[in-house]
Design an enzyme around this catalytic site. Structure first.
Site, PDB file in Angstrom:
ATOM      1  N   HIS A  21       0.719  -1.276   0.147  1.00  0.00           N
ATOM      2  CA  HIS A  21      -0.007  -0.137  -0.037  1.00  0.00           C
ATOM      3  C   HIS A  21       0.798   1.287  -0.044  1.00  0.00           C
ATOM      4  O   HIS A  21       0.788   2.101  -0.986  1.00  0.00           O
ATOM      5  CB  HIS A  21      -0.874  -0.099   1.363  1.00  0.00           C
ATOM      6  N   GLU A  22       1.976   1.368   0.842  1.00  0.00           N
ATOM      7  CA  GLU A  22       2.788   2.417   1.110  1.00  0.00           C
ATOM      8  C   GLU A  22       3.572   2.457  -0.118  1.00  0.00           C
ATOM      9  O   GLU A  22       3.880   3.711  -0.468  1.00  0.00           O
ATOM     10  CB  GLU A  22       3.366   2.516   2.613  1.00  0.00           C
ATOM     11  N   HIS A  25       1.860   4.404  -3.194  1.00  0.00           N
ATOM     12  CA  HIS A  25       1.887   5.836  -2.962  1.00  0.00           C
ATOM     13  C   HIS A  25       3.047   6.470  -3.481  1.00  0.00           C
ATOM     14  O   HIS A  25       3.286   7.261  -3.876  1.00  0.00           O
ATOM     15  CB  HIS A  25       1.686   6.041  -1.345  1.00  0.00           C
TER      16      HIS A  25
END
Length: 213
Positions: A21-22, A25
């Protein structure tokens, strides 16, 4: 499967999922012109670069205990980016926010397909255990995708909301930025039940007859 085994596996899946997820980003920010995450070494799957003591360890264990072993939730350290390096800071921030939940949804879809393919082998002991584990992967990633769309800082839903809000609502953004974390803690303990039906519906859509939860 013992409770300790379930907890360890759920924590590992959660950590892997929040890292994906990170990093998503950071990659989105990099593609949009910002090198902050790359320069800080955050475009990596090394867990030590992403662990948040409270969000990655304390909160998941606490929720596991409170829920009797049926629920974990957490987050990693947010990947930093500088919106002023983006060509369109407002739109770019919204895109960067959206790719996090999207990455978890993609992981859930991929593992949901694998789960459906091997589900006919559930009577074989080794595949029976694997099917349980794959169910955890799908469920946790669906949970992360839906949860992160809640429009409260520091969740990604707030970045999407701020990208869509007209400038005249800047006071709403200021309020959420100031009190968002405490509102989020309140939401986790008292409002999470309202998104559980959505999480369950998406999970069962992806797993079909292979869904065990």
């Amino acid at each position: 499967m013992s409770q300790v085994t379930v907890l360890i596996f759920q924590l590992l899946v959660l950590l892997f999922s929040v890292m994906i997820h990170e990093v998503s980003h950071g990659l989105a920010a990099f593609k949009l012109g910002d090198n902050t995450a790359k320069d800080q070494g955050r475009l990596t799957l090394n867990p030590m670069k992403h662990l948040d003591p409270f969000g990655s360890i304390v909160l998941p264990i606490m929720l596991f205990v409170i829920s009797g072993g049926s629920f974990v939730l957490g987050w990693a350290k947010p990947v930093p980016y500088n919106p002023f390096n983006l060509k369109n800071p407002k739109l770019g921030s919204g895109i960067i926010g959206a790719v996090g939940p999207l990455s978890n949804l993609i992981v859930a879809i991929v593992f949901g397909i694998i789960l459906r393919l091997i589900f006919p082998l559930i009577s074989i002991p080794v595949f029976s255990s694997l099917i349980i584990l794959l169910n955890f992967v799908v469920y946790i990633n669906v949970l992360l995708a839906i949860f992160n769309l809640v429009p409260l800082p520091p969740l990604d839903g707030s970045g999407i909301l701020f990208a869509l809000l007209p400038n005249k609502f800047h006071k709403v953004q200021e309020f959420l930025m100031q009190y968002g974390f405490w509102l989020l803690i309140i939401f986790i303990f008292f409002g999470f039940q309202f998104i559980l039906p959505v999480i369950g519906s998406v999970y069962h859509l992806l797993t079909g007859p292979a869904g065990l939860f």
